[in-house]
Design a protein around this motif. Structure first.
Motif, PDB file in Angstrom:
ATOM      1  N   GLN A   1       0.833  -1.184   0.000  1.00  0.00           N
ATOM      2  CA  GLN A   1       0.000   0.000   0.000  1.00  0.00           C
ATOM      3  C   GLN A   1       0.881   1.252   0.000  1.00  0.00           C
ATOM      4  O   GLN A   1       1.741   1.413   0.861  1.00  0.00           O
ATOM      5  CB  GLN A   1      -0.903   0.013   1.258  1.00  0.00           C
ATOM      6  CG  GLN A   1      -1.802   1.219   1.374  1.00  0.00           C
ATOM      7  CD  GLN A   1      -2.979   1.154   0.423  1.00  0.00           C
ATOM      8  OE1 GLN A   1      -3.174   0.145  -0.265  1.00  0.00           O
ATOM      9  NE2 GLN A   1      -3.747   2.219   0.357  1.00  0.00           N
ATOM     10  N   VAL A   2       0.642   2.107  -0.959  1.00  0.00           N
ATOM     11  CA  VAL A   2       1.401   3.349  -1.052  1.00  0.00           C
ATOM     12  C   VAL A   2       0.759   4.395  -0.151  1.00  0.00           C
ATOM     13  O   VAL A   2      -0.458   4.585  -0.165  1.00  0.00           O
ATOM     14  CB  VAL A   2       1.440   3.855  -2.505  1.00  0.00           C
ATOM     15  CG1 VAL A   2       2.224   5.153  -2.595  1.00  0.00           C
ATOM     16  CG2 VAL A   2       2.051   2.798  -3.427  1.00  0.00           C
ATOM     17  N   GLN A   3       1.590   5.075   0.611  1.00  0.00           N
ATOM     18  CA  GLN A   3       1.098   6.148   1.464  1.00  0.00           C
ATOM     19  C   GLN A   3       1.933   7.398   1.251  1.00  0.00           C
ATOM     20  O   GLN A   3       3.156   7.320   1.103  1.00  0.00           O
ATOM     21  CB  GLN A   3       1.135   5.729   2.931  1.00  0.00           C
ATOM     22  CG  GLN A   3       0.161   4.603   3.248  1.00  0.00           C
ATOM     23  CD  GLN A   3       0.135   4.266   4.723  1.00  0.00           C
ATOM     24  OE1 GLN A   3       1.170   4.219   5.373  1.00  0.00           O
ATOM     25  NE2 GLN A   3      -1.064   4.036   5.243  1.00  0.00           N
ATOM     26  N   LEU A   4       1.255   8.538   1.235  1.00  0.00           N
ATOM     27  CA  LEU A   4       1.908   9.827   1.094  1.00  0.00           C
ATOM     28  C   LEU A   4       1.511  10.690   2.288  1.00  0.00           C
ATOM     29  O   LEU A   4       0.327  10.725   2.664  1.00  0.00           O
ATOM     30  CB  LEU A   4       1.477  10.524  -0.192  1.00  0.00           C
ATOM     31  CG  LEU A   4       1.876   9.889  -1.535  1.00  0.00           C
ATOM     32  CD1 LEU A   4       0.966   8.723  -1.908  1.00  0.00           C
ATOM     33  CD2 LEU A   4       1.858  10.935  -2.645  1.00  0.00           C
ATOM     34  N   GLN A   5       2.473  11.376   2.861  1.00  0.00           N
ATOM     35  CA  GLN A   5       2.210  12.207   4.027  1.00  0.00           C
ATOM     36  C   GLN A   5       2.878  13.558   3.854  1.00  0.00           C
ATOM     37  O   GLN A   5       4.106  13.644   3.790  1.00  0.00           O
ATOM     38  CB  GLN A   5       2.728  11.539   5.292  1.00  0.00           C
ATOM     39  CG  GLN A   5       2.509  12.352   6.558  1.00  0.00           C
ATOM     40  CD  GLN A   5       1.041  12.482   6.889  1.00  0.00           C
ATOM     41  OE1 GLN A   5       0.339  11.493   7.070  1.00  0.00           O
ATOM     42  NE2 GLN A   5       0.567  13.728   6.975  1.00  0.00           N
ATOM     43  N   GLU A   6       2.052  14.598   3.810  1.00  0.00           N
ATOM     44  CA  GLU A   6       2.590  15.962   3.703  1.00  0.00           C
ATOM     45  C   GLU A   6       2.936  16.490   5.087  1.00  0.00           C
ATOM     46  O   GLU A   6       2.247  16.172   6.072  1.00  0.00           O
ATOM     47  CB  GLU A   6       1.574  16.902   3.055  1.00  0.00           C
ATOM     48  CG  GLU A   6       1.086  16.487   1.684  1.00  0.00           C
ATOM     49  CD  GLU A   6      -0.138  15.583   1.734  1.00  0.00           C
ATOM     50  OE1 GLU A   6      -0.769  15.361   0.682  1.00  0.00           O
ATOM     51  OE2 GLU A   6      -0.477  15.092   2.839  1.00  0.00           O
ATOM     52  N   SER A   7       3.957  17.303   5.153  1.00  0.00           N
ATOM     53  CA  SER A   7       4.323  17.934   6.417  1.00  0.00           C
ATOM     54  C   SER A   7       4.951  19.292   6.145  1.00  0.00           C
ATOM     55  O   SER A   7       5.534  19.528   5.070  1.00  0.00           O
ATOM     56  CB  SER A   7       5.285  17.050   7.209  1.00  0.00           C
ATOM     57  OG  SER A   7       6.475  16.833   6.480  1.00  0.00           O
ATOM     58  N   GLY A   8       4.836  20.159   7.138  1.00  0.00           N
ATOM     59  CA  GLY A   8       5.393  21.497   7.013  1.00  0.00           C
ATOM     60  C   GLY A   8       4.661  22.460   7.913  1.00  0.00           C
ATOM     61  O   GLY A   8       3.692  22.090   8.582  1.00  0.00           O
ATOM     62  N   PRO A   9       5.089  23.700   7.926  1.00  0.00           N
ATOM     63  CA  PRO A   9       4.456  24.690   8.804  1.00  0.00           C
ATOM     64  C   PRO A   9       3.047  25.034   8.343  1.00  0.00           C
ATOM     65  O   PRO A   9       2.790  25.132   7.143  1.00  0.00           O
ATOM     66  CB  PRO A   9       5.383  25.903   8.686  1.00  0.00           C
ATOM     67  CG  PRO A   9       6.046  25.749   7.373  1.00  0.00           C
ATOM     68  CD  PRO A   9       6.205  24.275   7.154  1.00  0.00           C
ATOM     69  N   GLY A  10       2.171  25.214   9.280  1.00  0.00           N
ATOM     70  CA  GLY A  10       0.800  25.563   8.964  1.00  0.00           C
ATOM     71  C   GLY A  10       0.596  27.063   8.767  1.00  0.00           C
ATOM     72  O   GLY A  10      -0.393  27.474   8.168  1.00  0.00           O
ATOM     73  N   LEU A  11       1.534  27.849   9.252  1.00  0.00           N
ATOM     74  CA  LEU A  11       1.432  29.302   9.150  1.00  0.00           C
ATOM     75  C   LEU A  11       2.713  29.856   8.548  1.00  0.00           C
ATOM     76  O   LEU A  11       3.815  29.481   8.958  1.00  0.00           O
ATOM     77  CB  LEU A  11       1.203  29.921  10.526  1.00  0.00           C
ATOM     78  CG  LEU A  11      -0.082  29.541  11.251  1.00  0.00           C
ATOM     79  CD1 LEU A  11      -0.073  30.111  12.668  1.00  0.00           C
ATOM     80  CD2 LEU A  11      -1.294  30.048  10.482  1.00  0.00           C
ATOM     81  N   VAL A  12       2.545  30.747   7.574  1.00  0.00           N
ATOM     82  CA  VAL A  12       3.672  31.391   6.914  1.00  0.00           C
ATOM     83  C   VAL A  12       3.346  32.873   6.756  1.00  0.00           C
ATOM     84  O   VAL A  12       2.187  33.221   6.472  1.00  0.00           O
ATOM     85  CB  VAL A  12       3.952  30.773   5.529  1.00  0.00           C
ATOM     86  CG1 VAL A  12       5.188  31.397   4.900  1.00  0.00           C
ATOM     87  CG2 VAL A  12       4.140  29.267   5.634  1.00  0.00           C
ATOM     88  N   LYS A  13       4.335  33.712   6.921  1.00  0.00           N
ATOM     89  CA  LYS A  13       4.112  35.150   6.768  1.00  0.00           C
ATOM     90  C   LYS A  13       4.283  35.565   5.305  1.00  0.00           C
ATOM     91  O   LYS A  13       5.047  34.929   4.556  1.00  0.00           O
ATOM     92  CB  LYS A  13       5.081  35.933   7.648  1.00  0.00           C
ATOM     93  CG  LYS A  13       4.824  35.754   9.135  1.00  0.00           C
ATOM     94  CD  LYS A  13       5.727  36.643   9.969  1.00  0.00           C
ATOM     95  CE  LYS A  13       5.393  36.504  11.442  1.00  0.00           C
ATOM     96  NZ  LYS A  13       6.264  37.357  12.294  1.00  0.00           N
ATOM     97  N   PRO A  14       3.585  36.601   4.897  1.00  0.00           N
ATOM     98  CA  PRO A  14       3.744  37.105   3.520  1.00  0.00           C
ATOM     99  C   PRO A  14       5.200  37.406   3.197  1.00  0.00           C
ATOM    100  O   PRO A  14       5.956  37.846   4.077  1.00  0.00           O
ATOM    101  CB  PRO A  14       2.890  38.369   3.512  1.00  0.00           C
ATOM    102  CG  PRO A  14       1.866  38.140   4.561  1.00  0.00           C
ATOM    103  CD  PRO A  14       2.568  37.355   5.637  1.00  0.00           C
TER     104      PRO A  14
END
Length: 120
Positions: A1-14
């Motif tokens: 079974q292939v699984q993909l998981q995104e990760s990273g900051p939920g908030l970024v400033k302009p």
């Protein structure tokens, strides 16, 4: 079974750079003939293809984002990375990574997505 998981900051400033990682399990990102895309969805709107990377390492980008986007990979970690520079509130979206088989116009595996909000 292939699984993909995104990760990273939920908030970024302009004006900052958004960086997200897609970690893949169950398949190698170098497996022929697969293609790995980044796709996003603004609130209340449809999906937008941002760009992708072939199993070979070649990349493609949406023309509207080409000046700001970079997609790369780490084959040792089996990860695909998205970088989007100079973000604005219009880049507030749910971001997804997904796999497609080259020559077939549909994605067979998707990550669950990660919400990114650009705020000042």
């Amino acid at each position: 079974q292939v699984q993909l998981q995104e990760s990273g900051p939920g908030l970024v400033k302009p004006s900052q750079t958004l960086s997200l990682t897609c970690t893949v399990s169950g398949d190698s990102i170098t497996t022929n003939p697969y293609y790995w895309s980044w796709i996003r969805q603004p609130p209340g709107k449809g999906f937008e293809w941002m760009g992708g990377i072939h199993y070979s390492g070649n990349t493609d980008y949406a023309p509207s984002l080409k000046s700001r986007i970079s997609i790369s990979r780490d084959t040792a970690k089996n990860q695909i990375t998205l970088q989007l520079t100079s973000v604005t509130p219009e880049d507030t979206c749910a971001y997804y990574c997904a796999r497609a088989r080259l020559g077939i116009n549909e994605y067979d595996y998707w990550g669950q997505g990660t919400q990114v909000t650009v705020y000042s």
